[in-house]
Enzyme design. Sequence first.
Site, PDB file in Angstrom:
ATOM      1  N   HIS A 166      -2.989  24.851 -21.135  1.00 46.70           N
ATOM      2  CA  HIS A 166      -3.594  26.217 -22.148  1.00 46.70           C
ATOM      3  C   HIS A 166      -4.986  25.627 -21.410  1.00 46.70           C
ATOM      4  CE1 HIS A 166       0.266  27.003 -24.072  1.00 46.70           C
ATOM      5  NE2 HIS A 166       0.498  26.267 -24.323  1.00 46.70           N
ATOM      6  N   ASP A 178       7.079  24.959 -19.074  1.00 44.88           N
ATOM      7  CA  ASP A 178       7.086  24.684 -20.539  1.00 44.88           C
ATOM      8  C   ASP A 178       7.268  26.157 -21.360  1.00 44.88           C
ATOM      9  OD1 ASP A 178       4.770  22.531 -22.882  1.00 44.88           O
ATOM     10  OD2 ASP A 178       4.675  24.937 -23.302  1.00 44.88           O
ATOM     11  N   ASP A 221       9.703  21.504 -24.895  1.00 43.24           N
ATOM     12  CA  ASP A 221       9.184  22.047 -25.769  1.00 43.24           C
ATOM     13  C   ASP A 221      11.079  23.455 -25.910  1.00 43.24           C
ATOM     14  OD1 ASP A 221       7.966  23.542 -24.204  1.00 43.24           O
ATOM     15  OD2 ASP A 221       5.922  23.243 -25.993  1.00 43.24           O
TER      16      ASP A 221
END
Length: 363
Positions: free
Chosen positions: A166, A202, A291
């Site tokens: 990110h 991810d 995740d």
Amino acid sequence: MQVVYSPAHLEHDPKTETVMGAAIPANEVGERVERIRAALVADGGFPTSAPTDHGTAPIAAVHDEGLIRFLGEAWSDLQTQGVRRDAVVAEGFNARALTEGMSVPPFEPGAISGRTGYWSFDTSTPIVAGTYAAARAAVDVALTAVDLVLGGETAAYGLCRPPGHHAARSAYGGYCFFNNAAIAAEAIVHATAERVAILDVDFHHGNGTQQIFWRRGDVLYASLHADPDRQYPFFLGRAVETGEGPGAGANLNLPLPAGTSDERYLAEMERALDAIVATPGSVIVVSLGFDTYRDDPLGDFTLTTGGYHEMGRRVAGLGRRLVILQEGGYFRPALGDNARAWLRGAEGRPMWTVAEGERPGTE
Ligand code: SP5
Ligand code: ZN
């Protein structure tokens, strides 16, 4: 497969994160990486080594010098300015709309609560006393994994924490401070002059990685992730974002619906793998998140441990060398099994059995 690990990640130890104004127990905690490490040690097939110091030059190849300076100074700023907190989160953000239509130069305030907002984009990424040391170590973990692969290993796994995808050129957020995968990819381009592909699996879109390489034709970014219409990071990750200038066509976003299963995910991943195959180069950087797991508290996909084994098998099946870097994954009880399954798949080893003397997987 060689694993690179540093205990320095434990120095980044936030207790809470702030989501929609509420402080909740931190999701991105040291236990995540310790669980993975324990599972890989127990497996016996994953020798672990420490990272070597690569300095700040490889970070500055990807990030604004001001961001690096801020992260290095934030904790001492807090002390100097007499702010008694065990973590710092922005008081306000440098939102683009504030200066819309105004030709005023960007201004980095001195006050720590404003300076933090100048360099960050969310409230869920606290800086604590050991954050900078841990973030620097995570970069060294990634770059040491690069060294192993450029030194002849077929694959290496960097157990990075904090994660990185990110973090944009000039902003941190999403639990990420330095973009480990982008720094690794840039280092590979620098060392080999080859093109590099980044495969981001991810659950969240790697907005930082996309932004860093947006105008670059020598780094392909391909990502499968939750549709940003419903999930973080919200403002990037749509399929229409394909890159610009020399990078036009070198960004592939595959947003997916809630409930995405192993089968749907693996089918969609073929599109990303096709794009990688169509790009010259011999190394893939994998931004690996768990995740997407069915029990993840942040995610809404339904992937299983067996799905991760198959994912690793298919990615390695491209026949390119792999620099595999840990990103997210928050259902701690399954992280060890999931990492072990993915990496064994990538090595062409089967899933383990109870007969190996290990506890069975969580499936
Ligand atoms: C590296 C990475 O995976 N970063 C993710 C950052 C996500 N930040 C937003 C956290 C929102 C938590 N909301 C919990 C809602 C549960 N349904
Ligand atoms: Zn994530």
